[in-house]
Design a protein around this motif. Structure first.
Motif, PDB file in Angstrom:
ATOM      1  N   PRO A  28       0.750  -1.167  -0.043  1.00  0.00           N
ATOM      2  CA  PRO A  28      -0.032   0.009   0.221  1.00  0.00           C
ATOM      3  C   PRO A  28       0.899   1.315  -0.002  1.00  0.00           C
ATOM      4  CG  PRO A  28      -0.567  -1.613   1.857  1.00  0.00           C
ATOM      5  CD  PRO A  28       0.843  -2.000   1.232  1.00  0.00           C
ATOM      6  N   GLU A  29       0.167   2.243  -0.733  1.00  0.00           N
ATOM      7  CA  GLU A  29       0.997   3.596  -0.479  1.00  0.00           C
ATOM      8  C   GLU A  29       0.981   4.275   0.849  1.00  0.00           C
ATOM      9  OE1 GLU A  29       0.127   6.202  -3.644  1.00  0.00           O
ATOM     10  OE2 GLU A  29       0.169   4.544  -5.194  1.00  0.00           O
ATOM     11  N   VAL A  30       1.931   5.168   1.034  1.00  0.00           N
ATOM     12  CA  VAL A  30       1.933   6.057   2.369  1.00  0.00           C
ATOM     13  C   VAL A  30       0.556   6.839   2.074  1.00  0.00           C
ATOM     14  CG1 VAL A  30       3.032   7.933   3.569  1.00  0.00           C
ATOM     15  CG2 VAL A  30       4.337   5.896   2.586  1.00  0.00           C
ATOM     16  N   GLY A  31      -0.178   6.850   3.395  1.00  0.00           N
ATOM     17  CA  GLY A  31      -1.399   7.698   3.385  1.00  0.00           C
ATOM     18  C   GLY A  31      -2.594   7.139   3.049  1.00  0.00           C
ATOM     19  N   SER A  32      -2.633   5.920   2.240  1.00  0.00           N
ATOM     20  CA  SER A  32      -3.595   5.045   2.061  1.00  0.00           C
ATOM     21  C   SER A  32      -4.332   4.339   3.340  1.00  0.00           C
ATOM     22  CB  SER A  32      -3.249   3.959   1.042  1.00  0.00           C
ATOM     23  OG  SER A  32      -2.423   2.985   1.755  1.00  0.00           O
ATOM     24  N   THR A  33      -5.536   3.973   3.363  1.00  0.00           N
ATOM     25  CA  THR A  33      -6.403   3.292   4.527  1.00  0.00           C
ATOM     26  C   THR A  33      -6.075   1.870   4.263  1.00  0.00           C
ATOM     27  OG1 THR A  33      -8.547   3.443   3.487  1.00  0.00           O
ATOM     28  CG2 THR A  33      -7.674   5.265   4.999  1.00  0.00           C
ATOM     29  N   VAL A  34      -6.102   1.064   5.529  1.00  0.00           N
ATOM     30  CA  VAL A  34      -5.940   0.038   5.607  1.00  0.00           C
ATOM     31  C   VAL A  34      -6.896  -0.882   6.749  1.00  0.00           C
ATOM     32  CG1 VAL A  34      -3.861  -0.866   4.442  1.00  0.00           C
ATOM     33  CG2 VAL A  34      -3.986  -0.262   7.039  1.00  0.00           C
ATOM     34  N   GLN A  35      -7.650  -1.925   6.797  1.00  0.00           N
ATOM     35  CA  GLN A  35      -8.448  -2.317   7.930  1.00  0.00           C
ATOM     36  C   GLN A  35      -7.429  -3.021   8.849  1.00  0.00           C
ATOM     37  OE1 GLN A  35     -11.638  -2.060   8.410  1.00  0.00           O
ATOM     38  NE2 GLN A  35     -11.367  -0.670   6.447  1.00  0.00           N
ATOM     39  N   VAL A  36      -7.612  -2.678  10.205  1.00  0.00           N
ATOM     40  CA  VAL A  36      -7.038  -3.220  11.107  1.00  0.00           C
ATOM     41  C   VAL A  36      -7.941  -3.933  12.277  1.00  0.00           C
ATOM     42  CG1 VAL A  36      -5.603  -2.414  13.444  1.00  0.00           C
ATOM     43  CG2 VAL A  36      -5.630  -1.140  11.421  1.00  0.00           C
ATOM     44  N   LEU A  37      -7.652  -5.045  12.501  1.00  0.00           N
ATOM     45  CA  LEU A  37      -8.405  -5.948  13.476  1.00  0.00           C
ATOM     46  C   LEU A  37      -7.630  -5.637  14.698  1.00  0.00           C
ATOM     47  CD1 LEU A  37      -9.147  -9.182  11.352  1.00  0.00           C
ATOM     48  CD2 LEU A  37     -10.561  -7.301  12.232  1.00  0.00           C
ATOM     49  N   TYR A  38      -8.300  -5.495  15.887  1.00  0.00           N
ATOM     50  CA  TYR A  38      -7.635  -5.263  17.332  1.00  0.00           C
ATOM     51  C   TYR A  38      -8.485  -6.072  18.261  1.00  0.00           C
ATOM     52  CZ  TYR A  38     -10.910  -1.563  18.364  1.00  0.00           C
ATOM     53  OH  TYR A  38     -11.877  -0.751  18.358  1.00  0.00           O
ATOM     54  N   SER A  39      -7.840  -6.270  19.200  1.00  0.00           N
ATOM     55  CA  SER A  39      -8.673  -7.161  20.715  1.00  0.00           C
ATOM     56  C   SER A  39      -8.955  -5.822  21.558  1.00  0.00           C
ATOM     57  CB  SER A  39      -7.405  -7.843  21.405  1.00  0.00           C
ATOM     58  OG  SER A  39      -8.048  -8.209  22.468  1.00  0.00           O
ATOM     59  N   SER A  40     -10.436  -5.891  21.937  1.00  0.00           N
ATOM     60  CA  SER A  40     -11.152  -4.913  22.702  1.00  0.00           C
ATOM     61  C   SER A  40     -10.549  -5.038  23.995  1.00  0.00           C
ATOM     62  CB  SER A  40     -12.581  -5.423  22.817  1.00  0.00           C
ATOM     63  OG  SER A  40     -12.623  -6.482  23.391  1.00  0.00           O
ATOM     64  N   ASP A  41      -9.729  -6.113  24.585  1.00  0.00           N
ATOM     65  CA  ASP A  41      -9.091  -6.063  25.955  1.00  0.00           C
ATOM     66  C   ASP A  41      -7.517  -5.282  25.897  1.00  0.00           C
ATOM     67  OD1 ASP A  41     -11.293  -7.462  26.659  1.00  0.00           O
ATOM     68  OD2 ASP A  41     -10.202  -9.562  26.420  1.00  0.00           O
ATOM     69  N   LYS A  42      -7.138  -5.687  24.743  1.00  0.00           N
ATOM     70  CA  LYS A  42      -5.820  -4.998  24.554  1.00  0.00           C
ATOM     71  C   LYS A  42      -5.668  -4.331  23.073  1.00  0.00           C
ATOM     72  CE  LYS A  42      -0.944  -5.845  25.514  1.00  0.00           C
ATOM     73  NZ  LYS A  42      -0.048  -6.752  26.048  1.00  0.00           N
ATOM     74  N   PRO A  43      -5.998  -3.140  22.804  1.00  0.00           N
ATOM     75  CA  PRO A  43      -6.053  -2.522  21.450  1.00  0.00           C
ATOM     76  C   PRO A  43      -4.607  -2.405  20.856  1.00  0.00           C
ATOM     77  CG  PRO A  43      -7.457  -1.093  22.879  1.00  0.00           C
ATOM     78  CD  PRO A  43      -6.714  -2.291  23.826  1.00  0.00           C
ATOM     79  N   SER A  44      -3.691  -2.645  21.465  1.00  0.00           N
ATOM     80  CA  SER A  44      -2.217  -2.505  21.078  1.00  0.00           C
ATOM     81  C   SER A  44      -1.932  -3.761  20.350  1.00  0.00           C
ATOM     82  CB  SER A  44      -1.173  -2.280  22.133  1.00  0.00           C
ATOM     83  OG  SER A  44      -1.120  -3.352  22.943  1.00  0.00           O
ATOM     84  N   LYS A  45      -2.778  -4.932  20.549  1.00  0.00           N
ATOM     85  CA  LYS A  45      -2.605  -6.289  20.109  1.00  0.00           C
ATOM     86  C   LYS A  45      -3.565  -5.952  18.907  1.00  0.00           C
ATOM     87  CE  LYS A  45      -2.912 -10.972  20.674  1.00  0.00           C
ATOM     88  NZ  LYS A  45      -2.850 -12.147  21.697  1.00  0.00           N
ATOM     89  N   ALA A  46      -2.792  -6.007  17.595  1.00  0.00           N
ATOM     90  CA  ALA A  46      -3.577  -5.844  16.268  1.00  0.00           C
ATOM     91  C   ALA A  46      -2.976  -6.607  15.148  1.00  0.00           C
ATOM     92  CB  ALA A  46      -3.837  -4.292  15.960  1.00  0.00           C
ATOM     93  N   LYS A  47      -3.797  -6.645  14.299  1.00  0.00           N
ATOM     94  CA  LYS A  47      -3.674  -7.482  12.815  1.00  0.00           C
ATOM     95  C   LYS A  47      -4.066  -6.531  11.687  1.00  0.00           C
ATOM     96  CE  LYS A  47      -5.553 -11.232  11.768  1.00  0.00           C
ATOM     97  NZ  LYS A  47      -5.543 -12.900  11.708  1.00  0.00           N
ATOM     98  N   VAL A  48      -3.115  -6.205  10.824  1.00  0.00           N
ATOM     99  CA  VAL A  48      -3.521  -5.388   9.593  1.00  0.00           C
ATOM    100  C   VAL A  48      -3.948  -6.476   8.448  1.00  0.00           C
ATOM    101  CG1 VAL A  48      -2.743  -3.555   7.908  1.00  0.00           C
ATOM    102  CG2 VAL A  48      -1.815  -3.706  10.503  1.00  0.00           C
ATOM    103  N   MET A  49      -5.102  -5.965   7.803  1.00  0.00           N
ATOM    104  CA  MET A  49      -5.722  -6.757   6.907  1.00  0.00           C
ATOM    105  C   MET A  49      -5.436  -6.291   5.580  1.00  0.00           C
ATOM    106  SD  MET A  49      -7.084  -9.147   8.630  1.00  0.00           S
ATOM    107  CE  MET A  49      -8.035  -9.993   7.353  1.00  0.00           C
TER     108      MET A  49
END
Length: 84
Positions: free
Chosen positions: A63-84
């Motif tokens: 992806p290009e800089v500035g574009s948007t991507v979907q991020v899946l995260y844990s509601s208990d610990k939002p710093s734990k995430a996975k980019v789709m």
């Protein structure tokens, strides 16, 4: 990973130190060589901003800089995430 938000690609860096050769016979030093990337994504959950670094395998679209991507995260610990 039970919630989803949008993240913004902050940076993309090519990993020059790890080259993958795609040709058996090369005519130049970088002929047929591809490189993986590291992408940095910023996302916000409940007013708190987080960043996530993601390894992108060589040969996959980057992806290009500035574009948007979907991020899946844990509601208990939002710093734990996975980019789709």
């Amino acid at each position: 990973m039970d919630k989803q938000t949008e993240g913004i690609v902050v940076s993309v860096k090519k990993q020059w130190w790890l080259s993958i050769r795609t040709k058996a016979l090369r005519t130049g030093p970088l002929d047929g060589t591809i490189f993986p990337h590291i992408m940095k994504v910023a996302y916000t959950v409940d007013g708190q901003e987080y960043t996530k670094r993601v390894w992108i395998n060589a040969g996959l679209p980057v992806p290009e800089v500035g574009s948007t991507v979907q991020v899946l995260y844990s509601s208990d610990k939002p710093s734990k995430a996975k980019v789709m």
